[in-house]
Write an enzyme that holds these catalytic residues in place. Structure first.
Site, short mmCIF file in Angstrom:
data_model
loop_
_atom_site.label_atom_id
_atom_site.label_comp_id
_atom_site.label_asym_id
_atom_site.label_seq_id
_atom_site.Cartn_x
_atom_site.Cartn_y
_atom_site.Cartn_z
N VAL A 17 21.96 9.41 0.52
CA VAL A 17 22.96 9.61 -0.53
C VAL A 17 22.62 10.82 -1.39
O VAL A 17 23.45 11.70 -1.62
CB VAL A 17 23.09 8.34 -1.40
CG1 VAL A 17 24.07 8.58 -2.55
CG2 VAL A 17 23.53 7.16 -0.56
N ARG A 40 8.55 13.94 2.07
CA ARG A 40 9.97 14.26 2.10
C ARG A 40 10.25 15.58 1.39
O ARG A 40 10.99 16.43 1.91
CB ARG A 40 10.75 13.12 1.43
CG ARG A 40 12.24 13.36 1.22
CD ARG A 40 13.00 13.29 2.50
NE ARG A 40 14.44 13.15 2.28
CZ ARG A 40 15.36 13.43 3.18
NH1 ARG A 40 15.00 13.87 4.38
NH2 ARG A 40 16.64 13.26 2.92
N CYS A 261 24.26 -1.11 3.96
CA CYS A 261 25.48 -1.41 3.21
C CYS A 261 26.10 -2.75 3.61
O CYS A 261 26.03 -3.72 2.88
CB CYS A 261 26.51 -0.29 3.40
SG CYS A 261 26.07 1.25 2.57
#
Length: 425
Positions: A17, A40, A261
């Protein structure tokens, strides 16, 4: 209150996101992308997104975007967007720890007049009841007097190259009318198809959580239909195609429901519902059914093997695909693991092959080491569990070459015509 021209954005959490959001805004204005994962950040600084949601060219085009693990780099920001995961725990209860931690981070650096927008999926009321008190406590400021908040739920669909951040309508909301207008105006600068300004933060939170609850229930319905049709010896896909000839029939297909989700969000709503004294019957019934589909799939495979006279104990089973959906490397909440565990109870030897996954991550998170090459003529059963493009370009005969002379070919995802496999869901 600030104007959109004054906004300097800090984005907390650079996953599926946060990174696309940072890249989109970073092409237009100053953005600090913050994540606690130093690996990351190092990869992003090298132009590499292991989630494959952005390309090296996308990262280069975000000229005003910087990546950091230093909280101090967020101090010059005045508009914070929190995009951290909101998973569930082993008891299927909301795990708000990442959200609380991110709120503490922002609360410690925010200043007078700043705005904090949450994109993480939560239950109605969570932003104002759980997050705002943390911001007040850490900043020493008063909500809606010294700072403001908003909620703009993410609608990212991992692996989807057609519908992405900028061409999916964005819900926005704010804690005051002025904050709501500014938040909406800011998002309109990157969302090409426009925004929808909700009446309140609670409305925006509720809208997000029911989007995936609705999908979960529809999939549960077709999963139950598949179970019924299998017992009636009717091809489920054929039934759905026939029913789909009516213009208003919804095109859902049965399958394993995983991911961050659909398999998670309903539990946020049911948690809140139970806290106010209402036990949600239908939502939880759908969740129970979908959570049992891995067990059902395994049982169907075992029955198919027995019918063919294949000895189950010690048999070799190949599962093609391990991610929660096709053409993406995301293994969060993958329900393929349920199939693996259930087959292990029958003492099957299960191999996983998935060209999209990070093998070290799968080993670390699930205790499984995926194979890197498939041995022909070796398997007693083969399951096509995920419709990756590497599998869809193959023929049924190509898949069967992995099996022994006598084997079961289970096409879980309807990748192949019915006559090419032995079993379908």
């Amino acid at each position: 209150m600030m104007t959109t021209n004054d906004v300097k954005i800090g984005i907390i959490g650079l996953g599926y996101v946060g990174l696309p959001l940072a890249v989109a805004f970073g092409q237009r204005r100053s953005v600090v992308g913050f994540d606690i994962n130093s690996t990351r950040i190092g990869e992003l600084n090298d132009g590499v997104d292991v989630n494959l949601e952005t390309t090296q060219d996308d990262l280069k085009a975000a000229h005003h975007l910087v990546f950091t693990t230093s909280i101090d780099d967020l101090k010059d920001c005045n508009f914070y967007i929190i995009t951290v995961p909101t998973p569930i725990n082993e008891y299927k209860q909301p795990n708000l720890m990442p959200l609380m931690s991110a709120s503490e981070t922002v609360g410690g650096v925010m200043g007078q007049g700043d705005i904090v927008v949450y994109e993480s999926t939560v239950y109605p009321g969570c932003t104002e009841d759980e997050c705002v008190p943390i911001l007040e406590r850490l900043s020493g400021m008063t909500f809606n007097h010294d700072f403001y908040v908003g909620y703009s739920p993410e609608r990212i669909n991992p692996g989807d190259k057609k519908y992405c951040l900028t061409n999916i309508k964005k819900i926005t909301s704010g804690s005051t009318a002025e904050a709501a207008d500014l938040i909406d105006d800011l998002y309109q600068q990157i969302i090409t198809v426009g925004t929808y300004k909700a009446e309140s933060i609670k409305v925006a939170e509720a809208a997000k959580v029911i989007e995936n609850t609705q999908r979960d229930l529809n999939i549960a319905l077709v999963n139950e239909l598949a179970i019924i049709f299998n017992r009636l010896n009717i091809d489920t896909e054929a039934v759905l195609r026939a029913a789909g000839s009516k213009w208003n029939f919804l095109p859902f297909r049965p399958g394993l429901v995983g991911g961050h989700c659909i398999g998670v969000d309903p539990y946020y709503l049911t948690h809140k519902s139970k806290s106010i004294g209402y036990y949600p019957e239908i939502i939880l019934a759908g969740r129970r059914l979908n959570d049992k589909m891995g067990e059902y799939v395994s049982g169907q495979l075992i029955k198919g093997m027995i019918k063919k006279g294949i000895h189950v104990e010690g048999s070799n089973v190949l599962i093609l695909g391990f991610t929660f959906k096709e053409n993406c490397p995301d293994t969060r909440n993958t329900r393929i693991i349920d199939v693996v565990k259930e087959l292990n109870t029958y003492r099957c030897q299960v191999d996983i092959f998935d060209p999209w996954v990070d093998a070290d991550e799968v080993s670390r998170e699930h205790g499984i080491t995926p194979i890197t090459a498939i041995q022909a003529g070796y398997y007693d059963a083969i399951i096509v569990a995920v419709g990756h493009q590497q599998f869809t370009v193959m023929s049924g005969d190509d898949i069967r070459r992995f099996g022994k002379d006598k084997h079961v070919f289970y096409d879980l995802k309807y990748v192949f015509p019915a006559e090419q496999s032995d079993m379908r869901l």
